[in-house]
Design a protein around this motif. Structure first.
Motif, PDB file in Angstrom:
ATOM      1  N   ARG A  84       0.832  -1.210   0.000  1.00  0.00           N
ATOM      2  CA  ARG A  84       0.000   0.000   0.000  1.00  0.00           C
ATOM      3  C   ARG A  84       0.862   1.254   0.000  1.00  0.00           C
ATOM      4  O   ARG A  84       0.552   2.232  -0.683  1.00  0.00           O
ATOM      5  CB  ARG A  84      -0.948  -0.005   1.200  1.00  0.00           C
ATOM      6  N   ALA A  85       1.949   1.247   0.759  1.00  0.00           N
ATOM      7  CA  ALA A  85       2.840   2.408   0.803  1.00  0.00           C
ATOM      8  C   ALA A  85       3.481   2.652  -0.566  1.00  0.00           C
ATOM      9  O   ALA A  85       3.525   3.792  -1.046  1.00  0.00           O
ATOM     10  CB  ALA A  85       3.920   2.209   1.865  1.00  0.00           C
ATOM     11  N   VAL A  86       3.981   1.597  -1.191  1.00  0.00           N
ATOM     12  CA  VAL A  86       4.594   1.739  -2.512  1.00  0.00           C
ATOM     13  C   VAL A  86       3.556   2.235  -3.514  1.00  0.00           C
ATOM     14  O   VAL A  86       3.818   3.147  -4.311  1.00  0.00           O
ATOM     15  CB  VAL A  86       5.245   0.419  -2.984  1.00  0.00           C
ATOM     16  N   GLN A  87       2.357   1.665  -3.487  1.00  0.00           N
ATOM     17  CA  GLN A  87       1.317   2.093  -4.432  1.00  0.00           C
ATOM     18  C   GLN A  87       0.938   3.549  -4.216  1.00  0.00           C
ATOM     19  O   GLN A  87       0.715   4.292  -5.175  1.00  0.00           O
ATOM     20  CB  GLN A  87       0.081   1.201  -4.340  1.00  0.00           C
ATOM     21  N   ALA A  88       0.870   3.988  -2.968  1.00  0.00           N
ATOM     22  CA  ALA A  88       0.562   5.391  -2.678  1.00  0.00           C
ATOM     23  C   ALA A  88       1.643   6.305  -3.257  1.00  0.00           C
ATOM     24  O   ALA A  88       1.338   7.360  -3.828  1.00  0.00           O
ATOM     25  CB  ALA A  88       0.417   5.609  -1.178  1.00  0.00           C
ATOM     26  N   ALA A  89       2.910   5.917  -3.121  1.00  0.00           N
ATOM     27  CA  ALA A  89       4.002   6.719  -3.669  1.00  0.00           C
ATOM     28  C   ALA A  89       3.958   6.718  -5.198  1.00  0.00           C
ATOM     29  O   ALA A  89       4.165   7.758  -5.826  1.00  0.00           O
ATOM     30  CB  ALA A  89       5.347   6.201  -3.164  1.00  0.00           C
ATOM     31  N   VAL A  90       3.679   5.565  -5.796  1.00  0.00           N
ATOM     32  CA  VAL A  90       3.566   5.487  -7.261  1.00  0.00           C
ATOM     33  C   VAL A  90       2.437   6.396  -7.737  1.00  0.00           C
ATOM     34  O   VAL A  90       2.609   7.179  -8.684  1.00  0.00           O
ATOM     35  CB  VAL A  90       3.331   4.027  -7.725  1.00  0.00           C
ATOM     36  N   ASP A  91       1.291   6.316  -7.095  1.00  0.00           N
ATOM     37  CA  ASP A  91       0.158   7.165  -7.477  1.00  0.00           C
ATOM     38  C   ASP A  91       0.519   8.645  -7.380  1.00  0.00           C
ATOM     39  O   ASP A  91       0.187   9.438  -8.266  1.00  0.00           O
ATOM     40  CB  ASP A  91      -1.058   6.866  -6.603  1.00  0.00           C
TER      41      ASP A  91
END
Length: 124
Positions: A7-14
């Motif tokens: 979730r953290a990685v996806q939030a940063a990617v977004d």
């Protein structure tokens, strides 16, 4: 990778992709929402930027709906709780750059803390 890390990685990617969006780049207020107050960048030119100076180029039209940034090979890893490192290639107007971003979680959400761009010849 744990669900929390995913979730953290996806939030940063977004957030990174939002920052590359021409509509966001055209609005300094939206750009500032994504930049950490301590933001720094070493650009592909070698120039050092901060949150104030980067606003002079984010809306310059180099990224537009007619000339969007093509992002490939985006990947991320959690370095520590609340710190995500992203790497990817960005192609824009015939220029290919290897990008590296450090995102940190703040009280107001994920903010870009540091960014680096290194020009790449061809498909490295």
């Amino acid at each position: 990778m744990t669900d929390g890390n995913q979730r953290a990685v996806q939030a940063a990617v977004d957030a990174e992709l939002r920052l590359l969006d021409p509509g966001v780049r055209a609005r300094p207020d939206l750009v500032l929402e994504l930049l950490d107050p301590e933001f720094t960048e070493v650009g592909a030119s070698g120039r050092r930027w901060d949150a104030t100076s980067i606003l002079t180029v984010t809306g310059d039209g180099s990224v537009s709906p007619e000339s969007p940034v093509e992002v490939t090979e985006m990947s991320g890893t959690v370095l520590a709780p609340g710190i995500v490192h992203l790497t990817y290639f960005a192609d824009n107007q015939g220029r290919r750059v290897r990008r590296s971003s450090l995102w940190r979680l703040t009280e107001t959400g994920w903010r870009l803390f540091h960014h680096q761009g290194t020009p790449v010849a061809g498909r490295a």
